[in-house]
Design a protein around this motif. Structure first.
Motif, short mmCIF file in Angstrom:
data_model
loop_
_atom_site.label_atom_id
_atom_site.label_comp_id
_atom_site.label_asym_id
_atom_site.label_seq_id
_atom_site.Cartn_x
_atom_site.Cartn_y
_atom_site.Cartn_z
N ASP A 12 0.85 -1.19 0.00
CA ASP A 12 0.00 0.00 0.00
C ASP A 12 0.90 1.25 0.00
OD1 ASP A 12 -1.54 2.27 0.95
OD2 ASP A 12 -3.06 0.86 1.62
N PRO A 13 0.74 2.14 -0.98
CA PRO A 13 1.63 3.31 -1.04
C PRO A 13 1.48 4.28 0.13
CG PRO A 13 -0.14 3.49 -2.67
CD PRO A 13 -0.20 2.09 -2.11
N GLU A 14 0.34 4.20 0.83
CA GLU A 14 0.10 5.14 1.92
C GLU A 14 0.70 4.67 3.25
OE1 GLU A 14 -1.25 8.12 1.52
OE2 GLU A 14 -1.49 7.72 -0.62
N VAL A 15 0.60 3.35 3.53
CA VAL A 15 1.05 2.85 4.84
C VAL A 15 2.02 1.68 4.74
CG1 VAL A 15 -1.05 3.61 6.01
CG2 VAL A 15 -0.94 1.29 5.06
N GLY A 16 2.18 1.10 3.55
CA GLY A 16 3.02 -0.08 3.39
C GLY A 16 4.49 0.23 3.25
N LEU A 17 5.23 -0.73 2.72
CA LEU A 17 6.67 -0.54 2.53
C LEU A 17 7.01 0.73 1.75
CD1 LEU A 17 7.87 -4.19 1.72
CD2 LEU A 17 7.98 -3.01 3.92
N PRO A 18 6.23 1.09 0.70
CA PRO A 18 6.56 2.32 -0.03
C PRO A 18 6.53 3.58 0.82
CG PRO A 18 5.10 0.94 -1.34
CD PRO A 18 5.14 0.34 0.04
N SER A 19 5.83 3.53 1.96
CA SER A 19 5.74 4.71 2.83
C SER A 19 6.90 4.82 3.80
CB SER A 19 4.42 4.68 3.61
OG SER A 19 4.45 3.68 4.64
N LEU A 20 7.71 3.77 3.93
CA LEU A 20 8.82 3.79 4.89
C LEU A 20 10.04 4.48 4.29
CD1 LEU A 20 8.63 0.15 6.33
CD2 LEU A 20 7.54 2.22 7.20
N PRO A 21 10.83 5.15 5.13
CA PRO A 21 12.02 5.83 4.61
C PRO A 21 13.05 4.84 4.08
CG PRO A 21 11.45 6.60 6.83
CD PRO A 21 10.62 5.39 6.57
N SER A 22 13.80 5.25 3.09
CA SER A 22 14.89 4.43 2.58
C SER A 22 15.96 4.26 3.67
CB SER A 22 15.52 5.09 1.35
OG SER A 22 14.58 5.21 0.31
N ASP A 23 16.63 3.11 3.65
CA ASP A 23 17.75 2.84 4.56
C ASP A 23 17.36 3.02 6.03
OD1 ASP A 23 19.28 2.53 2.22
OD2 ASP A 23 19.91 4.62 2.25
N SER A 24 16.19 2.48 6.42
CA SER A 24 15.70 2.71 7.78
C SER A 24 15.46 1.43 8.57
CB SER A 24 14.37 3.49 7.72
OG SER A 24 13.37 2.76 7.03
N VAL A 25 15.63 0.26 7.95
CA VAL A 25 15.27 -1.02 8.57
C VAL A 25 16.49 -1.91 8.67
CG1 VAL A 25 13.83 -3.09 8.33
CG2 VAL A 25 12.91 -0.85 7.69
N ASP A 26 16.63 -2.61 9.80
CA ASP A 26 17.78 -3.49 10.02
C ASP A 26 17.52 -4.93 9.59
OD1 ASP A 26 19.76 -1.76 11.72
OD2 ASP A 26 17.79 -1.43 12.61
N ILE A 27 16.34 -5.46 9.97
CA ILE A 27 16.05 -6.88 9.76
C ILE A 27 14.64 -7.05 9.22
CG2 ILE A 27 15.80 -9.14 10.88
CD1 ILE A 27 17.79 -8.27 12.97
N MET A 28 14.50 -7.94 8.22
CA MET A 28 13.18 -8.30 7.71
C MET A 28 13.06 -9.82 7.68
SD MET A 28 12.52 -5.56 4.61
CE MET A 28 10.83 -6.07 4.41
N PRO A 29 12.30 -10.41 8.61
CA PRO A 29 11.98 -11.84 8.53
C PRO A 29 10.68 -11.99 7.73
CG PRO A 29 11.27 -10.97 10.64
CD PRO A 29 11.77 -9.80 9.83
N VAL A 30 10.71 -12.66 6.60
CA VAL A 30 9.58 -12.63 5.68
C VAL A 30 9.11 -14.06 5.37
CG1 VAL A 30 8.72 -11.75 3.49
CG2 VAL A 30 10.57 -10.55 4.66
N ASP A 31 7.83 -14.28 5.58
CA ASP A 31 7.20 -15.56 5.27
C ASP A 31 6.12 -15.29 4.23
OD1 ASP A 31 6.54 -18.21 5.34
OD2 ASP A 31 5.64 -18.19 7.33
#
Length: 227
Positions: A12-31
């Motif tokens: 979602d461009p409003e609240v999903g990953l596209p809304s998060l700042p670049s280079d702001s996350v350390d870890i993503m565990p994805v299932d």
């Protein structure tokens, strides 16, 4: 980054990953949806879990946004089934990730499947990927993590992973107080593990029923900590 668990599409461009700042996350565990369109038949029809959304083909469109939001040296773990491994490896590399290694979750006991013709499944594979290079600050972790699978009666999601698995990953692949983002949170075990360790997190779950069950379990965990 505030702790958030949202009933929303991770793209979602409003609240999903596209809304998060670049280079702001350390870890993503994805299932993510594996692309197997599976529904277990071991429960009665009224108790059966709903099918996972977007599960017709390996769901990989989120990977480019994942690469953008992870910090240099950010760690990505992708769970998948053995027969769609190459699809996720290729998509991760195309998004820019370095596929470092294939890791194993030892479930402690086996699941179901074809009881007459297939070995009893006791493990799942997952990819360890990085954005650039990440060097361990502590003890070098092993490629196998053992954490007892969630028993059938306790599961609130068909692909539920145990909190202990996520805690082991966080302990082995983080330093300080990392930011954790899970685009397909499901039962929210990844978020509960992050919260219990004092980490910051953002999680998304598209299905409203799975989201409600996960929210209830998270609230129960908070209440237990306050007692």
């Amino acid at each position: 980054m505030s702790n958030l668990f949202l009933n929303a599409d991770c793209m979602d461009p409003e609240v999903g990953l596209p809304s998060l700042p670049s280079d702001s996350v350390d870890i993503m565990p994805v299932d993510p949806p594996y692309g197997i369109d599976f529904q277990s038949a071991w429960r009665t029809e009224s108790q059966r879990f709903k099918k996972i959304a977007n599960d017709k083909t390996p769901f990989t469109v989120w990977l480019k946004e994942a690469y953008r939001v992870l910090k240099p040296g950010g760690r990505l773990f992708i769970f998948y089934r053995w027969d769609v491994a190459k699809a996720f490896q290729d998509a991760a590399q195309e998004a820019g990730f370095t596929v470092v290694y294939e890791m194993v979750w030892d479930k402690g006991n086996h699941g179901l499947g074809d009881l007459k013709a297939c070995p009893a499944p006791k493990h799942e594979m997952f990819l360890y990927c990085t954005k650039g290079r990440y060097e361990f600050e502590g003890k070098r972790p092993t490629s196998i993590i053992k954490a007892m699978r969630v028993s059938g009666p306790e599961m609130i999601h068909p692909n539920e992973k145990p909190e202990l698995l996520y805690k082991a990953l966080y302990r082995s692949f983080s330093a300080g107080v990392p930011v954790v983002v899970d685009p397909f949170a499901g039962s929210a075990a990844s978020l509960r593990a992050a919260e219990s360790m004092g980490f910051n997190y953002v999680g998304y779950e598209l299905d409203p029923d799975y989201y409600a069950a996960a929210q209830a379990r998270m609230a129960k965990g908070i209440q237990m900590q306050l007692l």
